[in-house]
Design an enzyme around this catalytic site. Structure first.
Site, PDB file in Angstrom:
ATOM      1  N   ALA A 143       0.843  -1.199   0.000  1.00 39.37           N
ATOM      2  CA  ALA A 143       0.000   0.000   0.000  1.00 39.37           C
ATOM      3  C   ALA A 143       0.876   1.245   0.000  1.00 39.37           C
ATOM      4  O   ALA A 143       1.951   1.260   0.605  1.00 39.37           O
ATOM      5  CB  ALA A 143      -0.864  -0.009   1.254  1.00 39.37           C
TER       6      ALA A 143
ATOM      7  N   GLY B 143       0.751  -5.658   0.117  1.00 39.33           N
ATOM      8  CA  GLY B 143      -0.049  -5.671  -1.113  1.00 39.33           C
ATOM      9  C   GLY B 143       0.781  -5.968  -2.346  1.00 39.33           C
ATOM     10  O   GLY B 143       0.259  -6.497  -3.331  1.00 39.33           O
TER      11      GLY B 143
ATOM     12  N   GLU C  29       0.995  -9.598  -2.399  1.00 35.12           N
ATOM     13  CA  GLU C  29      -0.321 -10.122  -2.812  1.00 35.12           C
ATOM     14  C   GLU C  29      -0.526  -9.948  -4.311  1.00 35.12           C
ATOM     15  O   GLU C  29      -1.141 -10.792  -4.962  1.00 35.12           O
ATOM     16  CB  GLU C  29      -1.426  -9.438  -2.008  1.00 35.12           C
ATOM     17  CG  GLU C  29      -1.401  -9.866  -0.546  1.00 35.12           C
ATOM     18  CD  GLU C  29      -2.334  -9.053   0.319  1.00 35.12           C
ATOM     19  OE1 GLU C  29      -2.109  -7.832   0.444  1.00 35.12           O
ATOM     20  OE2 GLU C  29      -3.303  -9.619   0.862  1.00 35.12           O
TER      21      GLU C  29
ATOM     22  N   GLU D  52       1.924  -7.307   7.447  1.00 36.04           N
ATOM     23  CA  GLU D  52       0.725  -6.621   7.956  1.00 36.04           C
ATOM     24  C   GLU D  52       0.457  -6.826   9.450  1.00 36.04           C
ATOM     25  O   GLU D  52       0.118  -5.873  10.156  1.00 36.04           O
ATOM     26  CB  GLU D  52      -0.525  -7.058   7.174  1.00 36.04           C
ATOM     27  CG  GLU D  52      -0.668  -6.386   5.831  1.00 36.04           C
ATOM     28  CD  GLU D  52       0.034  -7.131   4.714  1.00 36.04           C
ATOM     29  OE1 GLU D  52       0.875  -8.017   5.013  1.00 36.04           O
ATOM     30  OE2 GLU D  52      -0.259  -6.842   3.549  1.00 36.04           O
TER      31      GLU D  52
HETATM   32  N1  COA Z   1       4.370   3.751   0.500  1.00 36.46           N
HETATM   33  C1  COA Z   1       4.785   4.983   0.220  1.00 36.46           C
HETATM   34  N2  COA Z   1       6.095   5.318   0.178  1.00 36.46           N
HETATM   35  C2  COA Z   1       6.980   4.343   0.406  1.00 36.46           C
HETATM   36  C3  COA Z   1       6.613   3.020   0.683  1.00 36.46           C
HETATM   37  C4  COA Z   1       5.215   2.738   0.739  1.00 36.46           C
HETATM   38  N3  COA Z   1       4.761   1.505   0.979  1.00 36.46           N
HETATM   39  N4  COA Z   1       7.726   2.281   0.884  1.00 36.46           N
HETATM   40  C5  COA Z   1       8.767   3.114   0.719  1.00 36.46           C
HETATM   41  N5  COA Z   1       8.319   4.361   0.430  1.00 36.46           N
HETATM   42  C6  COA Z   1       9.097   5.580   0.220  1.00 36.46           C
HETATM   43  C7  COA Z   1       9.827   5.973   1.503  1.00 36.46           C
HETATM   44  O1  COA Z   1       8.957   6.704   2.348  1.00 36.46           O
HETATM   45  C8  COA Z   1      10.952   6.814   0.952  1.00 36.46           C
HETATM   46  O2  COA Z   1      10.470   8.092   0.631  1.00 36.46           O
HETATM   47  P1  COA Z   1      11.292   9.428   1.100  1.00 36.46           P
HETATM   48  O3  COA Z   1      12.519   9.387   0.223  1.00 36.46           O
HETATM   49  O4  COA Z   1      10.352  10.528   0.744  1.00 36.46           O
HETATM   50  O5  COA Z   1      11.591   9.268   2.536  1.00 36.46           O
HETATM   51  C9  COA Z   1      11.271   6.092  -0.368  1.00 36.46           C
HETATM   52  O6  COA Z   1      10.139   5.293  -0.696  1.00 36.46           O
HETATM   53  C10 COA Z   1      12.457   5.188  -0.251  1.00 36.46           C
HETATM   54  O7  COA Z   1      12.277   4.351   0.891  1.00 36.46           O
HETATM   55  P2  COA Z   1      13.498   3.744   1.703  1.00 36.46           P
HETATM   56  O8  COA Z   1      12.953   3.041   2.902  1.00 36.46           O
HETATM   57  O9  COA Z   1      14.506   4.802   1.918  1.00 36.46           O
HETATM   58  O10 COA Z   1      14.048   2.741   0.599  1.00 36.46           O
HETATM   59  P3  COA Z   1      14.762   1.337   0.756  1.00 36.46           P
HETATM   60  O11 COA Z   1      15.029   0.873  -0.629  1.00 36.46           O
HETATM   61  O12 COA Z   1      15.878   1.396   1.730  1.00 36.46           O
HETATM   62  O13 COA Z   1      13.649   0.349   1.412  1.00 36.46           O
HETATM   63  C11 COA Z   1      11.466  -0.715   1.564  1.00 36.46           C
HETATM   64  C12 COA Z   1      12.491   0.021   0.675  1.00 36.46           C
HETATM   65  C13 COA Z   1      10.265  -0.957   0.675  1.00 36.46           C
HETATM   66  C14 COA Z   1      12.044  -2.035   2.049  1.00 36.46           C
HETATM   67  C15 COA Z   1      11.098   0.143   2.793  1.00 36.46           C
HETATM   68  O14 COA Z   1      10.833   1.465   2.338  1.00 36.46           O
HETATM   69  C16 COA Z   1       9.891  -0.336   3.532  1.00 36.46           C
HETATM   70  O15 COA Z   1       9.989  -1.243   4.345  1.00 36.46           O
HETATM   71  N6  COA Z   1       8.721   0.270   3.240  1.00 36.46           N
HETATM   72  C17 COA Z   1       7.461  -0.054   3.895  1.00 36.46           C
HETATM   73  C18 COA Z   1       6.882  -1.317   3.325  1.00 36.46           C
HETATM   74  C19 COA Z   1       5.581  -1.668   4.022  1.00 36.46           C
HETATM   75  O16 COA Z   1       5.508  -1.811   5.225  1.00 36.46           O
HETATM   76  N7  COA Z   1       4.520  -1.772   3.187  1.00 36.46           N
HETATM   77  C20 COA Z   1       3.185  -1.944   3.658  1.00 36.46           C
HETATM   78  C21 COA Z   1       2.889  -3.339   3.928  1.00 36.46           C
HETATM   79  S1  COA Z   1       1.275  -3.490   4.562  1.00 36.46           S
END
Ligand code: COA
Length: 262
Positions: free
Chosen positions: A67, A112, A115, A135
């Site tokens: 998401a 998601g 998924e 989640e």
């Molecule tokens: N929604 C919106 N923005 C997201 C995102 C998400 N699900 N996941 C990452 N981003 C954004 C971050 O906020 C960051 O933005 P910023 O530069 O404005 O701070 C950018 O993407 C880069 O994220 P970052 O964490 O620095 O990159 P990374 O490559 O080191 O790690 C992930 C990537 C996806 C592993 C990590 O961002 C993460 O764990 N995200 C959350 C995933 C999550 O919990 N999803 C929902 C599941 S229900």
């Protein structure tokens, strides 16, 4: 990236490639992304130039981070309910696609995003890919089919392990669990590798492939006896096809069949 239509569309031969193009948000699923995937899936179903579909994400870090949590921050509970409904309405046409759909998992597939990968027919992962359903650690449960589809792919015990612990599986583990069909060799682009893996499908008989997908997908909801009846109905669709006759002729003439999808 265009927020109006955040999915890049390419075609290589008979294979459509749809790339979620939101790298700066790790290809997370905004409302616009869900609507774009729904529109593309509906259009592709009747587009004869498309034999198979590859879904992937821009860059090498994320296939899809689930998401869009930034978009979700401003949402009320009812907005979130509507968004979950959008996952159902806009991703269902992709799952029900008569053309084989393959996720080319180019980086992390979380929530998601995971998924999305498991509603595709097949999955190819880059060696650095990681897959997880985080989640329950966020106080929610997978809401885009994860609790229903994952046990069907990996079995109840492994699905519960993934969902309750939220731990990330690496590509090798995902392969061992049967969660992905293939891990690309190191140094080979996962989309290129997926296209090569897809070759027998892209040059295969579309009516037979659609009938096979239909028969398999329906089998989960019914008894074996009913499933065998449904298989007969799907088989019948291939029986009257020109492609079936072409395959027999090609065998007799010791050549490769040329399938036309009729
Ligand atoms: N929604 C919106 N923005 C997201 C995102 C998400 N699900 N996941 C990452 N981003 C954004 C971050 O906020 C960051 O933005 P910023 O530069 O404005 O701070 C950018 O993407 C880069 O994220 P970052 O964490 O620095 O990159 P990374 O490559 O080191 O790690 C992930 C990537 C996806 C592993 C990590 O961002 C993460 O764990 N995200 C959350 C995933 C999550 O919990 N999803 C929902 C599941 S229900």
């Amino acid at each position: 990236m265009s927020e109006d239509f955040p999915v890049r569309v390419d075609q290589r031969g008979a294979v459509a490639i749809w790339t979620i193009d939101r790298e700066e948000r790790r290809n997370s699923l905004s409302r616009g992304t869900l609507l774009a995937l729904g529109k593309l899936s509906r259009e592709a179903a009747s587009n004869d130039s498309i034999r198979a579909i590859v879904v992937t994400g821009a860059g090498t870090k994320a296939f899809c981070a689930g998401a869009d949590l930034k978009e979700r921050q401003g949402m009320s509970e009812n907005d979130v309910r509507r968004q979950i409904e959008l996952y159902r309405s806009e991703l269902r046409p992709l799952e029900a696609s008569p053309k084989p759909v393959v996720a080319a998992i180019n980086g992390v597939a979380l929530g998601g995003g995971f998924e999305l990968a498991i509603l595709c027919d097949l999955r190819v992962a880059a060696p650095h890919a990681e897959l997880a359903l985080p989640e329950t650690g966020l106080g929610i449960i997978p809401g885009a089919g994860g609790t229903q589809r994952l046990p069907r792919i990996v079995g109840e015990a492994r699905a519960k392990e993934m969902i309750l612990t939220g731990r990330r599986l690496n590509a090798a583990e995902a392969l061992a669990w049967g969660l992905v069909n293939r891990v690309s060799p190191a140094g080979v682009d996962v989309v290129d590798d997926t296209i090569a893996f897809l070759e027998p499908i892209a040059s295969g008989a579309p009516i037979a492939q659609a009938a096979a997908l239909e028969a398999i997908d329906r089998s989960f909801d019914v008894s074996l006896a009913h499933g065998l009846e449904l298989e007969k109905v799907s088989y019948d669709k291939t029986l009257v096809s020109e492609d079936r006759r072409e395959a027999l002729a090609a065998f007799a003439e010791k050549r490769k069949p040329r399938f036309t999808g009729r």
